[in-house]
Enzyme design. Sequence first.
Site, PDB file in Angstrom:
ATOM      1  N   LYS A 107       0.864  -1.184   0.000  1.00 52.56           N
ATOM      2  CA  LYS A 107       0.000   0.000   0.000  1.00 52.56           C
ATOM      3  C   LYS A 107       0.891   1.220   0.000  1.00 52.56           C
ATOM      4  O   LYS A 107       2.022   1.175   0.496  1.00 52.56           O
ATOM      5  CB  LYS A 107      -0.889   0.022   1.248  1.00 52.56           C
ATOM      6  CG  LYS A 107      -2.163   0.794   1.052  1.00 52.56           C
ATOM      7  CD  LYS A 107      -3.170  -0.016   0.271  1.00 52.56           C
ATOM      8  CE  LYS A 107      -4.478   0.692   0.093  1.00 52.56           C
ATOM      9  NZ  LYS A 107      -5.478  -0.232  -0.492  1.00 52.56           N
TER      10      LYS A 107
HETATM   11  P1  NAD Z   1     -13.029   7.403  -3.200  1.00 55.94           P
HETATM   12  O1  NAD Z   1     -12.084   8.470  -2.821  1.00 55.94           O
HETATM   13  O2  NAD Z   1     -13.467   7.274  -4.624  1.00 55.94           O
HETATM   14  O3  NAD Z   1     -14.379   7.542  -2.321  1.00 55.94           O
HETATM   15  C1  NAD Z   1     -14.370   7.608  -0.930  1.00 55.94           C
HETATM   16  C2  NAD Z   1     -15.704   8.199  -0.474  1.00 55.94           C
HETATM   17  O4  NAD Z   1     -15.750   8.181   0.945  1.00 55.94           O
HETATM   18  C3  NAD Z   1     -15.908   9.655  -0.901  1.00 55.94           C
HETATM   19  O5  NAD Z   1     -17.256   9.836  -1.282  1.00 55.94           O
HETATM   20  C4  NAD Z   1     -15.594  10.425   0.372  1.00 55.94           C
HETATM   21  O6  NAD Z   1     -16.239  11.692   0.427  1.00 55.94           O
HETATM   22  C5  NAD Z   1     -16.155   9.471   1.391  1.00 55.94           C
HETATM   23  N1  NAD Z   1     -15.651   9.730   2.737  1.00 55.94           N
HETATM   24  C6  NAD Z   1     -14.416  10.119   3.129  1.00 55.94           C
HETATM   25  N2  NAD Z   1     -14.381  10.308   4.449  1.00 55.94           N
HETATM   26  C7  NAD Z   1     -15.621  10.015   4.907  1.00 55.94           C
HETATM   27  C8  NAD Z   1     -16.217  10.004   6.191  1.00 55.94           C
HETATM   28  N3  NAD Z   1     -15.533  10.372   7.287  1.00 55.94           N
HETATM   29  N4  NAD Z   1     -17.512   9.637   6.288  1.00 55.94           N
HETATM   30  C9  NAD Z   1     -18.226   9.282   5.181  1.00 55.94           C
HETATM   31  N5  NAD Z   1     -17.710   9.276   3.947  1.00 55.94           N
HETATM   32  C10 NAD Z   1     -16.424   9.635   3.821  1.00 55.94           C
HETATM   33  O7  NAD Z   1     -12.379   6.046  -2.664  1.00 55.94           O
HETATM   34  P2  NAD Z   1     -12.718   4.559  -3.077  1.00 55.94           P
HETATM   35  O8  NAD Z   1     -11.715   4.134  -4.085  1.00 55.94           O
HETATM   36  O9  NAD Z   1     -14.180   4.442  -3.381  1.00 55.94           O
HETATM   37  O10 NAD Z   1     -12.370   3.791  -1.718  1.00 55.94           O
HETATM   38  C11 NAD Z   1     -13.317   3.632  -0.680  1.00 55.94           C
HETATM   39  C12 NAD Z   1     -12.887   2.488   0.233  1.00 55.94           C
HETATM   40  O11 NAD Z   1     -12.799   1.290  -0.550  1.00 55.94           O
HETATM   41  C13 NAD Z   1     -11.518   2.643   0.888  1.00 55.94           C
HETATM   42  O12 NAD Z   1     -11.555   2.022   2.162  1.00 55.94           O
HETATM   43  C14 NAD Z   1     -10.605   1.864  -0.025  1.00 55.94           C
HETATM   44  O13 NAD Z   1      -9.437   1.431   0.651  1.00 55.94           O
HETATM   45  C15 NAD Z   1     -11.510   0.715  -0.375  1.00 55.94           C
HETATM   46  N6  NAD Z   1     -11.136   0.008  -1.599  1.00 55.94           N
HETATM   47  C16 NAD Z   1     -11.078   0.656  -2.808  1.00 55.94           C
HETATM   48  C17 NAD Z   1     -10.743  -0.066  -3.941  1.00 55.94           C
HETATM   49  C18 NAD Z   1     -10.746   0.573  -5.299  1.00 55.94           C
HETATM   50  O14 NAD Z   1     -10.661  -0.174  -6.289  1.00 55.94           O
HETATM   51  N7  NAD Z   1     -10.879   1.868  -5.442  1.00 55.94           N
HETATM   52  C19 NAD Z   1     -10.444  -1.432  -3.861  1.00 55.94           C
HETATM   53  C20 NAD Z   1     -10.521  -2.056  -2.610  1.00 55.94           C
HETATM   54  C21 NAD Z   1     -10.868  -1.320  -1.501  1.00 55.94           C
END
Ligand code: NAD
Length: 418
Positions: A107
């Site tokens: 990461k």
């Molecule tokens: P992203 O940045 O596209 O979206 C994150 C969302 O969470 C945004 O809408 C943001 O405003 C919101 N957010 C941030 N802080 C917040 C809070 N305190 N309360 C409520 N909402 C909040 O990110 P993403 O890629 O969608 O990732 C989201 C989660 O999924 C993370 O935990 C990431 O590690 C996990 N993840 C992502 C992927 C991927 O392919 N992008 C893969 C596996 C896991």
Amino acid sequence: MEIYDHPTFRMACRQFDLAADHLELAESDRGRLKWPKRSLTVALPIHRDDGSTEVFTGYRVQHHLTLGPTKGGLRYHPDVTLGEVAALAMWMSWKCALCGLPYGGAKGGVTCDPTQMSRTELERLTRRYTQEMIPFIGPQVDVMAPDLGTNEQVMAWMMDTYSVHAGHSVPSIVTGKPVGLGGSVGRREATGRGVGYLINRATDTIGLDISGATAAVQGYGNVGSVAALSLARYGVRIIAVSDARGGVFNRNGLNLWELDKHVAAHRTVAGFPEGEPITNDELLTMKCDILVPAALERQITETNAGKLQCRILAEAANGPTTPEADVILEQRPEIFVIPDVICNAGGVVVSYFEWVQDLQSFFWSETEVTDKLFRILENAFGRIVALSRKEKISTRMAALTLGIKRVYEAKRLRGLFP
Ligand code: NAD
């Protein structure tokens, strides 16, 4: 290993220790499995648009090198620390192993607020981070992907910076790139689509009719918005969504088409006129069939775990549930938990497909990608449910033990080096 000390790292270690106890691993094997193999911290000076210079801090942690290159996302967020990144790298290891991918976990992160930076500032920061990482990464060493606060454009800048250094195009250095640069069709949607697929499988497992079920999604970003759409296609009513700026609730179901237009215009779900405001705390404990935390770590804690009113907790985010909350959830068999290491694994599975396609310069159709993705998720989900029933353990314990066991066996076969 005090350098990693952080609540999220302690949480990942606690989960590991519990699984290692269940597997009855010898004390002498535990350290090798638990501690990250390598980590790098870099200072990233960039010019801001106002002419000033600011130094950001960036990290990359490679958790283990036993099964192949390391793989994992890059996060831009104000709270990023080395310890958080190390925890996320460890979870990536168990996730990749559980899904049979030839990777160790990794990461990366930069402590910054991307919402307060211009596009040119983000480009300078990304290029500088990549430049500093060059001795540490490579298509056969460590491959990055998007995570919280990063996206396809960030991956495109990384790929370009690395390629300029190499003197030729190296698409396999990152995944989650735009399709036009060697990205895979279906990668952007993969994590959320996988979440939807697994929730559908969980409804079968517990005998809940998915069509007409209700869902609440915390974090309407890449993963949360695609998961919501995928659930809507199964006939689920999405009754609440939120992001960092607030949330919105509509008992009859939100119109996702209109909601997406609102998000495109305002960069938040807050203020969507076809619903009432709801806080993130209220969303997590509201009555719904399916709760999808898709934002940050440590959202379901000992404070709210007893108040959840869902039937399925689908952990789209990494580490949304603390070990203290797990103890409470284990006393609540009416809630079926799809643990993060499988729930959001769709992203890394299709990242693996993207890497394979780039190395072969031979690209697949979206149907091939989605079929292969669902086959891997189905296999892992089936093994988790079977083990959890056979050994009367939680689905999280089942998923973690399956992942950890594979890494343990590979280390045992290879010897001490990796
Ligand atoms: P992203 O940045 O596209 O979206 C994150 C969302 O969470 C945004 O809408 C943001 O405003 C919101 N957010 C941030 N802080 C917040 C809070 N305190 N309360 C409520 N909402 C909040 O990110 P993403 O890629 O969608 O990732 C989201 C989660 O999924 C993370 O935990 C990431 O590690 C996990 N993840 C992502 C992927 C991927 O392919 N992008 C893969 C596996 C896991």
